[in-house]
Write an enzyme that holds these catalytic residues in place. Structure first.
Site, short mmCIF file in Angstrom:
data_model
loop_
_atom_site.label_atom_id
_atom_site.label_comp_id
_atom_site.label_asym_id
_atom_site.label_seq_id
_atom_site.Cartn_x
_atom_site.Cartn_y
_atom_site.Cartn_z
N LYS A 90 0.63 -1.38 0.16
CA LYS A 90 0.01 0.11 -0.03
C LYS A 90 0.82 1.16 0.24
O LYS A 90 0.64 2.00 -0.84
CB LYS A 90 -0.87 0.07 1.27
CG LYS A 90 -1.88 -1.33 1.49
CD LYS A 90 -2.78 -0.98 2.57
CE LYS A 90 -1.76 -0.99 4.14
NZ LYS A 90 -1.02 -2.31 4.37
N ARG A 142 -9.26 0.94 9.60
CA ARG A 142 -8.96 -0.65 9.60
C ARG A 142 -10.03 -1.23 10.53
O ARG A 142 -9.66 -2.51 10.89
CB ARG A 142 -7.58 -0.18 10.38
CG ARG A 142 -6.22 -0.73 9.83
CD ARG A 142 -5.15 -0.34 10.80
NE ARG A 142 -3.88 -1.13 10.41
CZ ARG A 142 -2.89 -0.55 9.61
NH1 ARG A 142 -3.12 0.59 9.29
NH2 ARG A 142 -1.81 -1.25 9.46
N ARG A 170 11.99 -5.53 4.84
CA ARG A 170 11.80 -4.40 4.67
C ARG A 170 12.83 -3.31 5.29
O ARG A 170 12.96 -3.95 6.21
CB ARG A 170 10.22 -3.97 4.80
CG ARG A 170 10.09 -2.37 4.58
CD ARG A 170 8.66 -1.68 4.82
NE ARG A 170 7.90 -2.43 5.92
CZ ARG A 170 6.60 -2.11 6.09
NH1 ARG A 170 6.07 -1.56 5.35
NH2 ARG A 170 6.09 -2.93 7.46
N ARG A 221 11.99 -1.42 10.76
CA ARG A 221 10.88 -1.01 11.73
C ARG A 221 10.92 -1.83 12.70
O ARG A 221 10.87 -3.09 12.72
CB ARG A 221 9.59 -0.78 10.87
CG ARG A 221 9.17 0.52 10.47
CD ARG A 221 7.91 0.55 9.37
NE ARG A 221 6.87 -0.11 9.97
CZ ARG A 221 5.63 -0.30 9.35
NH1 ARG A 221 5.41 0.22 8.12
NH2 ARG A 221 4.43 -0.92 9.95
N ARG A 262 0.54 -9.09 13.61
CA ARG A 262 -0.21 -7.82 12.73
C ARG A 262 -0.87 -8.67 11.73
O ARG A 262 -2.10 -8.23 11.41
CB ARG A 262 0.87 -7.00 11.96
CG ARG A 262 1.69 -6.01 12.98
CD ARG A 262 2.91 -5.54 12.60
NE ARG A 262 2.58 -4.70 11.19
CZ ARG A 262 3.79 -4.61 10.39
NH1 ARG A 262 4.94 -5.04 10.85
NH2 ARG A 262 3.52 -3.78 9.26
#
Ligand code: AP5
Length: 210
Positions: free
Chosen positions: A14, A88, A124, A157, A168
Site C-alpha cells: 500500500k 482499519r 523491508r 521498523r 499484525r
C-alpha cells in the site's frame, strides 16, 4: 473531497504504491502509520500513547485514530486523497461515512498470498528521514543502507520483526478484513493482484484511479 482507500494486509504494498501514485496523479497521500511514527519520533501525546501498541503489532484505539484523521481531512476540503492504513476497523469506516464530504469513493483491496507477506515485511527497510520503503531482496537501494531519494539512513521498523509480523497479520484478518465486505456492500470495492511486480501493480491502480 475525493477519497480512495488502500486496503490490504501489512506488507501488501500500500505505502509503496501510494507514494508513487500520489506524485504521478496529484493525490494527497495520508498514511496513518507514517503519522503515528512521526508522532512517536516527536514525542507528542498521541505518539506516547500509541508506541507500545504499535510495537506489539496491535491497533491503536479507534477514538485516537478517528480524531487524528478527521483533523487532517478537515484541512483538505477539496483534495483528492489516498488513505493508506485508514480505515482499519468497521467503526473507523463508519466515522468516514458519517460525514458526506468524507464518504469513500473507491476502496482498493491489495491481494497478496499470505506466505509472501512475512518475507516482504521482515526484509523491508525504510528511510529514517523520508520514510521511503525498500526491500533487501525485491527493491534494494542503489547503495546498501542509504536511501536513493534523500540519502537518509535505512532502518528496520521495530514492528517488522517476525513475531510482531505474525500478530499484525492476525490482527488484519480479525479486525480489518471485514472491511472488504463493508465496501463490497457499498459497491465501491476494487481489487488488484498485488503479487505482481511493482510497475504492473502501479499500472493496474492507475486504471482504477483514472
Ligand atoms: P502501517 O504503517 O499502516 O502498517 P501496515 O498496514 O501494517 O502496512 P505496512 O506499512 O506494513 O505495509 P504496506 O502495505 O504499506 O507495504 P509496503 O509498501 O511498505 O501501520 C503500522 C501500525 O500503526 C499498525 O500496526 C497499527 O498499530 C498502527 N495503525 C496505523 N493505522 C492505524 C489505524 N487506522 N487504526 C489503528 N491503528 C493503526 O511494502 C512492504 C515491503 O514489500 C517493502 O519492503 C516493499 O519494498 C516491498 N514491496 C512492495 N510492493 C512489492 C511488490 N509488488 N513486489 C515485491 N516487493 C514489494
Amino acid at each position: 473531497m475525493n477519497i480512495t482507500v488502500f486496503l490490504g494486509a501489512p506488507g501488501s504494498g500500500k505505502g509503496t504504491q501510494a507514494k508513487r501514485l500520489a506524485e504521478r496523479l496529484g493525490f494527497v497521500h495520508l498514511s496513518t502509520g507514517d503519522m503515528l511514527r512521526a508522532a512517536i519520533q516527536k514525542g507528542t501525546d498521541v505518539g506516547k500513547r500509541a508506541k507500545a501498541t504499535i510495537d506489539r503489532g496491535e491497533l491503536v484505539s479507534d477514538s485516537i485514530m478517528i480524531e487524528l484523521i478527521q483533523n487532517v481531512l478537515s484541512e483538505l476540503p477539496k483534495a483528492k486523497v489516498i488513505l493508506d492504513g485508514f480505515p482499519r476497523t468497521v467503526p473507523q469506516a463508519q466515522a468516514l461515512d458519517q460525514n458526506a464530504s468524507t464518504k469513500v469513493n473507491k476502496a482498493i483491496s491489495f491481494h497478496v498470498d499470505a506466505q509472501k507477506l512475512v518475507e516482504r515485511l521482515t526484509g523491508r527497510r525504510i528511510c529514517e528521514k523520508c520514510g521511503e520503503p525498500f526491500h533487501v531482496k525485491f527493491m534494494p537501494s542503489k547503495v546498501a543502507g542509504v536511501c536513493d531519494k534523500c540519502g537518509g539512513k535505512l532502518i528496520q521498523r521495530a514492528d517488522d520483526s517476525e513475531d510482531v509480523v505474525v500478530t499484525r497479520l492476525d490482527v488484519y484478518q480479525k479486525q480489518t478484513s471485514p472491511l472488504l465486505n463493508y465496501y463490497k456492500d457499498q459497491e465501491s470495492l476494487f481489487q488488484v493482484e498485488a503479487d505482481a511486480p511493482v510497475d504492473t501493480v502501479q499500472n493496474d491502480l492507475t486504471k482504477i484511479l483514472s
